[in-house]
Structures are given as C-alpha cells and as structure tokens.
Write an enzyme that holds these catalytic residues in place. Structure first.
Site, PDB file in Angstrom:
ATOM      1  N   CYS A  37     -38.003   1.701-121.944  1.00  0.00           N
ATOM      2  CA  CYS A  37     -39.275   1.641-122.671  1.00  0.00           C
ATOM      3  C   CYS A  37     -39.273   0.414-123.572  1.00  0.00           C
ATOM      4  O   CYS A  37     -40.255  -0.311-123.685  1.00  0.00           O
ATOM      5  CB  CYS A  37     -39.457   2.890-123.530  1.00  0.00           C
ATOM      6  SG  CYS A  37     -39.322   4.446-122.649  1.00  0.00           S
ATOM      7  N   HIS A  61     -42.113  -2.435-124.455  1.00  0.00           N
ATOM      8  CA  HIS A  61     -42.853  -2.057-125.677  1.00  0.00           C
ATOM      9  C   HIS A  61     -42.109  -2.385-126.965  1.00  0.00           C
ATOM     10  O   HIS A  61     -42.607  -2.079-128.044  1.00  0.00           O
ATOM     11  CB  HIS A  61     -43.150  -0.553-125.651  1.00  0.00           C
ATOM     12  CG  HIS A  61     -43.965  -0.111-124.476  1.00  0.00           C
ATOM     13  ND1 HIS A  61     -45.271  -0.501-124.286  1.00  0.00           N
ATOM     14  CD2 HIS A  61     -43.664   0.696-123.432  1.00  0.00           C
ATOM     15  CE1 HIS A  61     -45.723   0.056-123.161  1.00  0.00           C
ATOM     16  NE2 HIS A  61     -44.777   0.775-122.627  1.00  0.00           N
ATOM     17  N   CYS A 104     -52.677  30.768-126.736  1.00  0.00           N
ATOM     18  CA  CYS A 104     -53.852  31.392-127.339  1.00  0.00           C
ATOM     19  C   CYS A 104     -54.682  32.118-126.287  1.00  0.00           C
ATOM     20  O   CYS A 104     -55.111  33.243-126.498  1.00  0.00           O
ATOM     21  CB  CYS A 104     -54.725  30.333-128.023  1.00  0.00           C
ATOM     22  SG  CYS A 104     -54.477  30.222-129.796  1.00  0.00           S
ATOM     23  N   CYS A 126     -61.755  32.866-133.752  1.00  0.00           N
ATOM     24  CA  CYS A 126     -60.699  32.843-134.765  1.00  0.00           C
ATOM     25  C   CYS A 126     -60.777  31.586-135.615  1.00  0.00           C
ATOM     26  O   CYS A 126     -60.788  31.647-136.840  1.00  0.00           O
ATOM     27  CB  CYS A 126     -59.325  32.903-134.109  1.00  0.00           C
ATOM     28  SG  CYS A 126     -58.911  34.513-133.410  1.00  0.00           S
ATOM     29  N   CYS A 133     -62.116  30.366-128.674  1.00  0.00           N
ATOM     30  CA  CYS A 133     -61.362  29.649-129.720  1.00  0.00           C
ATOM     31  C   CYS A 133     -62.090  29.801-131.049  1.00  0.00           C
ATOM     32  O   CYS A 133     -61.476  30.035-132.100  1.00  0.00           O
ATOM     33  CB  CYS A 133     -61.261  28.163-129.391  1.00  0.00           C
ATOM     34  SG  CYS A 133     -60.629  27.765-127.759  1.00  0.00           S
TER      35      CYS A 133
END
Lengths: 109, 285
Positions: B101, B105, B246, B204, B201
C-alpha cells in the site's frame, strides 16, 4: 503459538526524584483459556500470558501472576514512585515459552 | 388476594421507577477530546434533508463515562491494536510483484479526508463506492491478490486505519447528483419496517433515541464512529455487520454484508450524520 503479539507501553519521558508516575501497558494476545472447545468438540489448548513484570533499574516494581480468566489483550495500569532517571524493563511470559520484552528510558526532568 | 395486592404495589413501584428513568433521556453533555489534541464535535444541527430531527448526536454521547473514557486516549482505545496491525500490513510488500500500500500511497495519513466523504460516487466504475470496495480494487487490480472478505479481520483493520487518520474532520457525504438514486433507496430501507417485530431503523434511532431499550441507551445510530470497537464483541465491527445485527434483531431475513442494499443504506445513514466528525475507530458497548 500466539500470532500478532505486540507489547505497548506508555511510560514517562522524564522524572524528578521521588515523583510518582502512572504507567500503562497493553499486550495484544488471545489469552485462550483452555476451557473452550472448537466446532468438533475438541478442547482448544490453553495459551495465555501467565506472568507480567515491570522492573526499574533492576528493582521489581510489580510482578503479576496472570490466570486464564483474564480477557484478551491484557491491560495494566499502575503507579511507580521513581528515585530518579533510569530504565523500565517490562516483561511478559507466554505459556508457549516466548518472552516479550519492552524497555523505556526515563531521563532527568 | 394478598398476591394480588402485592402485584398492585409492585406495579405502582415499577411505574414510579419508569417515570424516574424517563427523566434521564437524551444524550449527556460531555465533550470529546482525543489524546488531548483532537477536538471532536459530537452534536450539530441536523442536515436539511432530515425532517424529524433537529440536532444530530454522535453515539459517543449516549455511552457511559467509562466507555467514553476509553475513546479519549488512543492507548486506552482497544481498536488501536488493530490499527497498528493494519499499519504493518500497509507497509508490507504483499503484492504478487512486491507491491505494498505504501508504495503507491506513501503514509496512511495521505488518506486523510477520505473517510469523511465515503461512500461516494466512483466515476470510473459508475457506482457508489465504500472504503471496502476501494481496498479490494487495489488488491485485485493493482496487487494481483485475492479480495478480502467485507467483514474479515484484515479488512476491518484497514478501514479502521483509514478512518483514524480522518478523525476530527466533518462528515460530508453527497446526497445529490449521481448518488441520488442509491441515496433514495437507502432512505426507503431506513423507513421500511422489517421482520416479525415490524421495526424500521427510524422507530428506534429517530423516534426513540435517548430512551432505554431494556438495558441499552438508544443512540441515533450515527455511523461517524465506524468501524467501532464493541466491548461486547471484543473486536472491530463494520457498518454492514451492525446493520445486519439490527435487522436480524427485528427477526427479519437480512440483506447480506456488502450487498447493494447495505451500500445504499450506508450512504443514507452517513448523510444523516453530515456535520458530525469522524471518530472511527470509536469505542461502543
């Protein structure tokens, strides 16, 4: 053999004689308790760090016996009253025989 | 009769208790400063596209003092074990021709700002792109490697590293232009009731944030702290993993991690946090 074991330490850079400092140490380690079983029902062998010590210029600051119930990546925070400049040596003892050491030099304030 | 009388008393006590709890709603008033140097704004005026919320709050404001403290110092933040591991991978020459990487970069810090605007439109590919998709493109197209799993350890470590260098920058995700279609789709998912419990969603995280859902203090479900270190899992958790958790808890069949539906939802939820700051990797319950 535990992979990716890497000790980390936060110690003061400098001190006056008699000053108290907070030290923090953390080592990344799975701390496999030996109580768990894998998906085939076989016991996963225990692999933990069983002892941690901190010395300052050869004098023992803290010596900890560690047990299997301690979570992964064990973290210790404690205080040391330093007589003056010197060098910390932190040592972790692994079940597999490995010993991990980290040092930190403390200069005069 | 005695039992009945007891139950009646117990019921009244429970009502009193819930009344007392109801007063402790909402986020707390603490200020987040990381390492004593990165000031992080944890509340902001809601972006204009939000109809029912006036102020947006980081999830950090809904956590206990102890959990909050873990995020205020990188040494105490367990997520930084994984960030350190990602730094090692960043510098490792893992490509088939020895690419790393770092070779393209340079320092991970060159990614500063990216986390704040993702997901965004990738002109070349013609679709909405997340950090995971960019990382895997690099791996497959430039380094000749197999892609990482969306939810794999290596992937979460790397997204945590990329998030960490953008901490303190305001989230600024585009909602218009080429991403409009995905954003609308994400919004539709956000307001659709799923599962046997028929929960969206919004039920809540918009209608009831600040209240207790059993033992848990509901936040607004902001994603500025992702990937987060969850104490419950003792590891990093990606946004899509959290979405899946969730939706699963509504007893629904969930979308899969990395699916276009979750990318759209990620975009929409991120845009609900426009104005908050990047905190990732944050520490949550």
């Amino acid at each position: 053999m535990a992979d990716n074991v890497k000790p980390r330490v936060r110690a003061p850079r400098s001190t006056a004689a008699g000053e108290t400092h907070t030290l923090k140490t953390l080592i990344s380690h799975p701390m496999e308790s030996g109580q768990r079983k894998d998906s085939d029902g076989n016991t996963i062998p225990r692999s933990i760090i069983h002892r941690f010590t901190c010395e300052y210029d050869g004098e023992m600051v803290i010596d900890v016996t560690m047990e299997p119930a301690i979570s992964t990546n064990p973290y210790f925070e404690f205080e040391a009253k330093l007589p003056g400049p010197g060098e910390f040596v932190f040592t972790w003892y692994d079940d597999d025989g490995s010993v991990y050491t980290e040092t930190a030099t403390v200069e005069a304030a | 009769m005695k039992i009945k009388a007891f139950l009646a008393t117990a019921g009244a006590a429970a009502l009193l208790a819930s009344g007392a709890l109801a007063q402790q709603t909402g986020p707390d008033d603490d200020n987040l400063v990381v390492n004593g140097e990165i000031d992080i704004v944890t509340d902001a005026p809601a972006p204009e596209h939000l109809e029912y919320v006036r102020t947006i709050y980081s999830g950090w404001r809904f956590r206990s003092d102890e959990t909050q403290a873990l995020q205020m110092d990188d040494f105490d933040n367990p997520a930084f074990i994984f960030v350190d591991q990602a730094r090692d991978v960043w510098n490792a020459e893992i490509g088939t021709n020895g690419e790393s990487c770092a070779a393209c970069h340079e320092e991970p810090e060159s990614m500063r700002g990216l986390r704040a605007e993702l997901p965004h439109w990738n002109e070349e590919k013609g679709e909405v792109y997340t950090a995971e998709m960019y990382i895997n493109d690099c791996r497959t197209e430039r380094m000749g490697l197999e892609p990482w799993g969306w939810d794999s350890g290596d992937m979460k470590n790397m997204t945590a590293l990329i998030a960490s260098v953008s901490r303190g920058l305001p989230i600024n995700v585009a909602t218009d232009g080429p991403v409009k279609e995905a954003w609308e789709k994400g919004k539709e998912i956000y307001y659709t009731r799923f599962g046997q419990l028929e929960l969206a969603c919004a039920n809540c995280h918009e209608d009831n944030y600040g209240r207790m859902i059993r033992a848990d203090h509901l936040s607004q479900g902001q994603t500025n702290g992702f990937p987060v270190y969850r104490l419950k899992q003792a590891g990093l958790v990606s946004k899509h993993n959290r979405f899946r958790g969730c939706i699963r808890d509504t007893r629904a069949e969930t979308f899969s991690v990395g699916s276009p539906e979750f990318v759209a939802l990620e975009l929409y939820v991120a845009s609900r946090g426009n104005g908050l700051m990047v905190e990732g990797p944050a520490v949550r319950n």
